[in-house]
Design an enzyme around this catalytic site. Sequence first.
Site, PDB file in Angstrom:
ATOM      1  CE  LYS A  94     -37.431  -4.515  65.412  1.00  0.00           C
ATOM      2  NZ  LYS A  94     -38.299  -5.571  65.977  1.00  0.00           N
ATOM      3  CD  GLU A 116     -29.640  -2.049  66.090  1.00  0.00           C
ATOM      4  OE1 GLU A 116     -28.999  -1.227  65.411  1.00  0.00           O
ATOM      5  OE2 GLU A 116     -30.856  -1.936  66.343  1.00  0.00           O
ATOM      6  CB  SER A 377     -45.208  -5.269  67.626  1.00  0.00           C
ATOM      7  OG  SER A 377     -44.906  -6.461  68.323  1.00  0.00           O
TER       8      SER A 377
HETATM    9  C1  LIG Z   1     -38.288  -5.985  67.277  1.00  0.00           C
HETATM   10  C2  LIG Z   1     -39.646  -6.313  67.681  1.00  0.00           C
HETATM   11  C3  LIG Z   1     -40.156  -5.894  68.925  1.00  0.00           C
HETATM   12  C4  LIG Z   1     -39.340  -5.185  69.962  1.00  0.00           C
HETATM   13  O1  LIG Z   1     -38.887  -3.922  69.587  1.00  0.00           O
HETATM   14  P1  LIG Z   1     -39.475  -2.578  70.144  1.00  0.00           P
HETATM   15  O2  LIG Z   1     -38.481  -1.553  69.743  1.00  0.00           O
HETATM   16  O3  LIG Z   1     -39.599  -2.704  71.630  1.00  0.00           O
HETATM   17  O4  LIG Z   1     -40.795  -2.361  69.505  1.00  0.00           O
HETATM   18  C5  LIG Z   1     -41.474  -6.171  69.208  1.00  0.00           C
HETATM   19  N1  LIG Z   1     -42.257  -6.856  68.342  1.00  0.00           N
HETATM   20  C6  LIG Z   1     -41.801  -7.289  67.158  1.00  0.00           C
HETATM   21  C7  LIG Z   1     -42.709  -8.046  66.258  1.00  0.00           C
HETATM   22  C8  LIG Z   1     -40.481  -7.028  66.786  1.00  0.00           C
HETATM   23  O5  LIG Z   1     -40.045  -7.468  65.611  1.00  0.00           O
END
Ligand SMILES: *Cc1c(COP(=O)(O)O)cnc(C)c1O
Length: 392
Positions: A94, A116, A377
């Site tokens: 993010k 948000e 992620s």
């Molecule tokens: C917020 C988040 C997601 C989901 O958001 P996407 O917009 O689908 O990428 C996935 N993994 C992590 C670690 C997150 O913090």
Amino acid sequence: MSAAVHMTDPGPDGRFGDFGGRFIPESLVPACLEVEQAFRSAWADPVFRGRLDDLLRDYAGRPTPVTEAKRLSEELGVRILLKREDLTHTGSHKINNVLGQGLLTLQMGKTRMLAETGAGQHGVASATAAALFGLECVVYMGEVDTERQELNVFRMRLLGAEVRPVRSGSRTLKDAVNEALRDWVATVEHTHYCIGSVMGPHPFPWMVRELQSVVGHEAREQCRALLGGADPDLVLACVGGGSNAAGTFAGFVETGADLVGVEAAGGAAMDRGIPGILHGMRSYLLQDEWGQILEAESISAGLDYPGIGPEHSYLGDSGRARYAQASDDEVLDALQLLARTEGIIPALEPAHALAWLVGATRRGEVEAGSTVLMTLSGRGDKDAETVMGLLK
Ligand SMILES: *Cc1c(COP(=O)(O)O)cnc(C)c1O
């Protein structure tokens, strides 16, 4: 089907096939046009791009590595490469988006940033960027999520942001988006709304994909180095709104790789959704026969959004990508598997992608010996308490 038609500039109407667009009240149209124009010129401006690249390197810690997951690979019979967004500052992908939108906020001469948040990750990232850039920051968060993610609420406050708990509707992410949009209508002159995923009205789905595409572009180069110039057979990411998946896919959409996005079984908009309009966009949404938005349910607050970014709806319908699901139980198993084989505790969200891969290899749906690039992620620290509760 030509790969070249995918993941390009959607143009002024922001459509991805039948999806996307800009379904917003009249009062927000100038704001969205301003953001679009500002982003279009910033993205084409080498000075802006240079400043962003410097921040991604010196502040966020890019490029993130690609790690060859040897013991996990042996376990599953495929060759797994992990794109390590968990190693960025703040611990997830993010940060890539908020550094870009934070810089854009300054460029537009605005002093206040709205966000948000569901799991709290985008709120923490936004509060981080706001502190770095000296911007005022207000984060809307469903009351249910503030309870599930107390520590992230505290982090945001430490970083100087104001967290406003949202008590309407299901008191989760979708309601937080509504409140943030409401605030933006009234404050647009000095405020930018920093949307956290590839969702919302045009230009957000396109802009956020572009800001996250650094993940996919880095990963493609790193894969080519590891695979002797070849691309992976399969490219895999989890999908909430879909930003880490969109950023990852953007690097591989022109290759022959199979693209797979994995949603939470309880929030599977691509599997069980119907096209509709929410939060300014047309996309697949979980809704009842009367068009009432249904609540998504998942152990992971970050995946509990009842829709999916419009470009994913298009990629799914056109067949360039496919979307699958993982259940909560499979996710808990996958999280422990990665922890024990590689010494990496993932966030619950990317554990969904791994959970699907575990099942797909066991069912023989992924050929033995295939190469798989999976985006990790985020790191699991934020979910330790949730996981501890579920494993007792
Ligand atoms: C917020 C988040 C997601 C989901 O958001 P996407 O917009 O689908 O990428 C996935 N993994 C992590 C670690 C997150 O913090």
